[in-house]
Design a protein around this motif. Structure first.
Motif, mmCIF file in Angstrom:
data_model
loop_
_atom_site.group_PDB
_atom_site.id
_atom_site.type_symbol
_atom_site.label_atom_id
_atom_site.label_comp_id
_atom_site.label_asym_id
_atom_site.label_seq_id
_atom_site.Cartn_x
_atom_site.Cartn_y
_atom_site.Cartn_z
ATOM 1 N N ILE A 1 0.841 -1.204 0.000
ATOM 2 C CA ILE A 1 0.000 0.000 0.000
ATOM 3 C C ILE A 1 0.873 1.250 0.000
ATOM 4 O O ILE A 1 0.654 2.180 -0.780
ATOM 5 N N ALA A 2 1.903 1.266 0.859
ATOM 6 C CA ALA A 2 2.802 2.423 0.928
ATOM 7 C C ALA A 2 3.502 2.656 -0.404
ATOM 8 O O ALA A 2 3.635 3.796 -0.859
ATOM 9 N N ALA A 23 0.547 10.301 0.045
ATOM 10 C CA ALA A 23 -0.252 10.342 1.264
ATOM 11 C C ALA A 23 0.579 9.789 2.402
ATOM 12 O O ALA A 23 1.601 9.145 2.190
ATOM 13 N N ILE A 24 0.116 10.055 3.604
ATOM 14 C CA ILE A 24 0.747 9.485 4.782
ATOM 15 C C ILE A 24 0.145 8.106 5.003
ATOM 16 O O ILE A 24 -1.066 7.934 4.966
ATOM 17 N N ARG A 50 18.989 5.124 6.265
ATOM 18 C CA ARG A 50 17.820 5.914 5.883
ATOM 19 C C ARG A 50 16.601 5.349 6.600
ATOM 20 O O ARG A 50 16.288 4.162 6.445
ATOM 21 N N VAL A 51 15.936 6.166 7.412
ATOM 22 C CA VAL A 51 14.756 5.760 8.161
ATOM 23 C C VAL A 51 13.593 6.608 7.667
ATOM 24 O O VAL A 51 13.559 7.810 7.898
ATOM 25 N N ASP A 52 12.664 5.982 6.968
ATOM 26 C CA ASP A 52 11.494 6.679 6.436
ATOM 27 C C ASP A 52 10.354 6.520 7.440
ATOM 28 O O ASP A 52 9.835 5.418 7.637
ATOM 29 N N LEU A 53 9.983 7.615 8.100
ATOM 30 C CA LEU A 53 8.972 7.574 9.144
ATOM 31 C C LEU A 53 7.561 7.378 8.613
ATOM 32 O O LEU A 53 6.692 6.925 9.345
ATOM 33 N N VAL A 54 7.337 7.715 7.363
ATOM 34 C CA VAL A 54 6.007 7.565 6.781
ATOM 35 C C VAL A 54 5.757 6.118 6.369
ATOM 36 O O VAL A 54 4.775 5.507 6.776
ATOM 37 N N SER A 55 6.660 5.556 5.589
ATOM 38 C CA SER A 55 6.480 4.168 5.145
ATOM 39 C C SER A 55 7.028 3.170 6.155
ATOM 40 O O SER A 55 6.836 1.973 5.999
#
Length: 169
Positions: free
Chosen positions: A28-29, A36-37, A78-83
């Protein structure tokens, strides 16, 4: 019900995946591709906590105060807080929700020593009562996950105080 956090209301649309598998949430992400978040929660109670803290004050993802920060980059990390994805260079690092929150917190201020009290408050959202075992256990699991992918990235113990993340330049 208290309204959703302002940072969510100001960035629309958003998607909350409740009870979905990690694979489905990841799909989905990726399909949304930063339009979108995407918030992932194991159940409706956890989804509510994502939107509003227990005291009615908006809470931020993974304890990040700067709501503009959606990606933390430290060297090859790399840390993606959204996905909620973590990569080291081109390699994905699969983490549990707790491991992700712990790494995101430590990476937010790499090199800083985070006390057991601060980590308990940020990750478990509870008051520290002198028992460091949950934090220590979570760090051990995180270290094992990281070690399976990268040797250079380390979570270092600061005896009697807490932990810090060491990221090579």
């Amino acid at each position: 019900m208290v309204s959703a956090a302002p940072y969510i209301e100001s960035i629309t649309p958003y998607v909350i995946c409740v009870g979905t598998t990690l694979e489905d949430s990841t799909a989905i992400a990726r399909a949304i591709d930063r339009r979108a978040i995407v918030m992932i929660a194991p159940d409706t109670k956890a989804a509510r906590r994502l939107l509003v803290a227990e005291d009615g004050v908006p809470d931020s993802p993974a304890g990040v105060e700067d709501l503009e920060t959606r990606v933390i980059e430290r060297g090859c990390l790399r840390v993606d807080l959204v996905s909620r994805q973590v990569t080291w260079g081109d390699v994905d690092i699969a983490l549990s929700a707790r491991e992700f929150d712990l790494l995101a917190t430590l990476a937010g201020e790499a090199g800083r020593v985070w006390s057991f009290e601060e980590l308990t408050s940020r990750i478990w959202k509870t008051r520290y009562r002198g028992d460091a075992d949950p934090v220590v256990s979570a760090v051990k699991r995180l270290r094992r996950r990281l070690a399976s992918v990268v040797d250079e990235l380390r979570v270092v113990s600061v005896r009697g105080i807490g932990f810090r993340l060491v990221v090579p330049d």
